[in-house]
Design an enzyme around this catalytic site. Structure first.
Site, PDB file in Angstrom:
ATOM      1  N   GLY A 245       4.896  -3.333  11.939  1.00  0.00           N
ATOM      2  CA  GLY A 245       3.477  -3.604  11.693  1.00  0.00           C
ATOM      3  C   GLY A 245       3.318  -4.272  10.329  1.00  0.00           C
ATOM      4  O   GLY A 245       3.921  -3.840   9.353  1.00  0.00           O
ATOM      5  N   SER A 278       6.117   0.818  10.315  1.00  0.00           N
ATOM      6  CA  SER A 278       5.238   0.109   9.377  1.00  0.00           C
ATOM      7  C   SER A 278       6.067  -0.757   8.438  1.00  0.00           C
ATOM      8  O   SER A 278       7.230  -0.447   8.168  1.00  0.00           O
ATOM      9  CB  SER A 278       4.457   1.105   8.521  1.00  0.00           C
ATOM     10  N   ASP A 279       5.476  -1.852   7.934  1.00  0.00           N
ATOM     11  CA  ASP A 279       6.101  -2.512   6.797  1.00  0.00           C
ATOM     12  C   ASP A 279       6.054  -1.515   5.634  1.00  0.00           C
ATOM     13  O   ASP A 279       5.333  -0.511   5.675  1.00  0.00           O
ATOM     14  CB  ASP A 279       5.404  -3.832   6.451  1.00  0.00           C
ATOM     15  N   TRP A 280       6.835  -1.804   4.603  1.00  0.00           N
ATOM     16  CA  TRP A 280       7.039  -0.822   3.543  1.00  0.00           C
ATOM     17  C   TRP A 280       5.755  -0.655   2.706  1.00  0.00           C
ATOM     18  O   TRP A 280       5.362  -1.559   1.983  1.00  0.00           O
ATOM     19  CB  TRP A 280       8.248  -1.228   2.699  1.00  0.00           C
TER      20      TRP A 280
END
Ligand code: BGC
Length: 747
Positions: A245, A278-280
């Protein structure tokens, strides 16, 4: 319904499955016709579901929640007492990233985490070869296994909307068709090693500026036709096991809690069975994220317990804001992926291998097909070393390494052959190689940047040449027989987390190139960069221009082989090189970068779709690239003239190599719908095939275009629609080259 085109009838009757590959036109060898391989992935198995349900039944709430968020920078908790391992992830697109600390970005300083540096996305896409995308996936998958990783945070496939995008070098292309044709084999190759792809960044993440919060507005048809096709193919064809995401918002909702994108489209329409990671540090809520489709929160070093899907989730459970059944849904998805990857279940997994000669060879194979020959007046190239006394190599990019650099994932490697080393290794010893740095890579002082902060300060370069270095470069140019100037960009200048401010070549390079060309007009200019730059004046003045990329461990070897003629260049630009930034759609429509909101005003007209529809001459068009030989596409004939929407159009095309060197050509097929009732781009890529044709021979290839590829997305009916009309096709070797035309009718 189907009717044979008269000219085709005889052809079909004689030799439908026969190739003509002849040195003399009268001889026909009966070898198989060259067709494209098709790639498809294996779905997540369901056979472990009962076992998974039983495991979930034995887990405590804390154990479940521990699986839904990062408990180190790149892993989640397992449940050792139940035999559930951690889920281990690694970046990324350029190869397996070095190990970092469990709770910070600091490198671990290990001595066993060297990896092969593979060509960055733009290099792979410039090869226009799905088989090489598969090889890339296979090869990097073996490396991921050797490092014990379950998930590779790759491929990165966002569409190149603006040439300024900081991650242009990392992404593939401006075209959704080329994008999906590379994405699918990459994922299939990777996942065959029992490593999950994490396809990123889903979706509409096309700029770095304000990426943490910008709200992207795209009309539905453009979303479906331009920005989603490769993500969709990653799910429906390649069966990707995970999806990342993105940071930004789409239509008002952050992408990691965007129910429309995650639940409705990804899972509902495409049937995604894997996990959304998720992206970080891209998560902004607990209950909403979980309910809207996120499975796993990863991030940056704030205490892992404070992640939205950590203690706050336990809190939400206690307060009744979220149910345990909801949590079980996500835990089950993760367990299914762990079983699919054989991280659980007792079946053996491939052990893999890393940083090996074989993998350097794979990186070389990709790099050698990606180099683009932009100009070659008077056949200056390839160079002949025979009898050459001296060669002048000028420019900091001759020695610059790009495996690491900038902000974002790189690779720690012991093998990165620079362009200068590549030449030194390949030239006979009697050729004297003289090197001059020419220009310095210099930046104006910048303030300390923090992770995730988007700053353009990297773009503040010092563009003056150093007088001493200039003098030295001009002396080398004057005193050597042949000069090659290596210019362009690097991974500090083009970087994640910031977009460039303009298309200018930094560090005073244009002036250097012009001065060197005055001393030696036969200077060959090699640009190494991952994104378009303004090379208009160089195009005018230089006789030969070659374009290479952040091209992996053997990038310098591949480049030397192209310059010296061991490899005949066959790369094609994966995006349009504009004459002027303001010719590009996002800039012409003044819709980049926005501030809190960015509206993609150019709609469908991304990349060449804009240039071709608006009749704007690019500096170099999409799909462009020369060879040391010449090709002619002699005929391109569809099997039938009339088709039903469920049919596939099979096209037979002949490609003659009319020169004296063997070479590879990329046959490109573009289509346009006649009298469409909706507005359509002037033309769109619908098929391509790379084919090796020996000198003086002719090959026949067969390309297949499912009629469904001609559909547009109907916003009212919310479905894909193939219009019954005539479709006109052009066949050539770039988006602006037309060698053959044909038309078919869909009824
Ligand atoms: C990037 C991702 C990457 C992640 C972990 C983020 O900043 O956007 O592409 O996988 O960091 O390194």
């Amino acid at each position: 319904m189907k009717r044979l085109v008269p000219a085709m009838a005889a052809f079909a009757a004689i030799a439908f499955f026969v190739i003509s590959c002849t040195s003399e036109p009268s001889q026909t060898q009966e070898t198989p016709m060259e067709t494209q391989k098709s790639y498809s992935g294996k779905p997540i198995p369901e056979q472990f579901d009962a076992q998974i349900d039983s495991l979930i039944g034995q887990m405590t709430l804390e154990e479940k929640v521990g699986m839904l968020h990062g408990t180190s920078m790149f892993s989640t908790d397992g449940v050792p007492r139940l035999g559930i391992p951690e889920l281990k992830m690694a970046d990324g697109p350029l190869g397996i990233r070095e190990e970092i600390s469990r709770d910070s970005w600091a490198p671990l300083g290990a001595d066993d985490d060297f990896a092969t540096y593979y060509p960055a996305g733009a290099g792979l896409s410039a090869a226009w070869n799905p088989d090489l995308a598969y090889l890339f996936g296979q090869s990097v998958g073996e490396e991921a296994r050797a490092r014990g990783k379950d998930v590779l945070l790759s491929p990165a496939i966002n569409i190149i909307r603006t040439p300024l995008g900081g991650r242009t070098y990392e992404y593939f292309t401006e075209d959704p068709f080329l994008n999906k044709k590379l994405t699918v084999p990459f994922i299939v190759g990777l996942q065959e090693n029992d490593v999950a792809a994490c396809v990123k960044h889903y979706a509409a993440n096309n700029q770095e500026t304000n990426r943490d919060f910008v709200d992207v507005q795209i009309d539905e048809r453009t979303l479906r036709e331009i920005y989603l096709p490769a993500f969709k193919a990653a799910v429906t064809d390649a069966k990707a096991y995970s999806m990342m995401g993105a940071y930004n918002k789409f239509r008002g909702e952050f992408l990691c809690e965007n129910g429309y994108m995650l639940n409705d489209i990804l899972r509902g329409e495409w049937g995604f069975q894997g996990i959304v990671i998720s992206d970080w540090a891209a998560v902004h809520s607990t209950v909403k994220s979980l309910e809207n489709g996120l499975d796993l929160e990863m991030g940056t070093p704030k205490p892992f317990d404070e992640f939205y899907l950590a203690d706050p989730l336990l809190e939400a459970l206690r307060s009744g804001a979220v149910s345990e059944a909801e949590i079980d849904v996500h835990v089950k998805r993760i367990l299914r992926v762990l079983f699919a990857l054989k991280a659980m279940g007792g079946e053996a997994r491939p052990e893999g291998s890393i940083h090996t000669e074989e993998h350097f060879g794979d990186a070389y194979a990709i790099a050698s097909e990606s180099v683009v020959l932009l100009k070659n007046e008077g056949a200056l190239l390839p160079l002949t070393a025979d009898g050459m006394g001296s060669i002048g190599v000028i420019g900091a990019n001759a020695t610059k390494k790009n495996a690491l650099g900038g902000f974002g994932a790189g690779v720690k490697t012991k093998r990165e052959v620079t362009p200068l080393e590549g030449l030194q290794n390949r030239l006979p010893e009697y050729v004297e190689v003289r090197y001059a740095e020419g220009y310095l890579e210099r930046y104006a002082p910048k303030k300390e940047s923090v992770f995730g902060e988007v700053t353009q300060e990297r773009a503040l370069t010092i563009d003056e040449l150093d007088p001493d270095l200039l003098e030295e470069a001009l002396a080398v140019a004057a005193q050597t027989e042949q000069v090659i100037l290596f210019a362009g960009s690097n991974r500090d200048y083009e970087t994640e987390a910031s977009d460039r401010v303009d298309l200018k070549l930094p560090f005073g390079q244009v002036e250097l190139i012009e001065q060197v060309l005055e001393v030696n007009p036969n200077t060959i200019v090699v640009i190494i960069a991952g994104a378009p730059f303004d090379i208009g004046s160089i195009k005018e003045k230089a006789k030969a221009i070659v374009w290479s990329w952040y091209n992996g461990s053997e990038g310098g070897t591949a480049l030397a082989d192209v310059l010296l003629g061991q490899v005949n260049p066959s790369g094609k630009l994966p995006w349009t090189m504009p004459k002027d930034l303001m010719d590009s759609p996002a800039h012409a429509t003044n819709s980049f970068p926005g501030d809190t909101t960015v509206t993609y005003s150019e709609g469908l007209l991304v990349g060449y779709r804009w240039f071709d529809t608006k009749n704007i001459e690019p500096l170099y068009p999409f799909g462009y690239g020369l060879s040391y030989t010449s090709f002619e596409i002699g005929e391109a004939t569809p099997e039938w003239e009339i088709y039903a929407p469920s049919d596939t159009i099979r096209i037979r095309a002949t490609v003659a190599n009319t020169g004296t060197r063997d070479g590879k050509e990329v046959v490109q097929v573009y289509a346009t719908a006649r009298d469409s009732r909706v507005t359509r781009p002037a033309q769109e890529l619908k098929a391509f095939q790379k084919v090796l044709v020996p000198a003086g021979q002719t090959k026949t290839i067969e390309m297949a275009i499912p009629v469904s590829e001609l559909a547009f997305y109907n916003e009212e009916s919310r479905s894909w629609e193939v219009e019954p009309t005539w479709y006109d096709f052009t066949v050539g070797n770039s988006s602006r080259d037309v060698q053959v035309r044909f038309s078919v009718r869909v009824e």
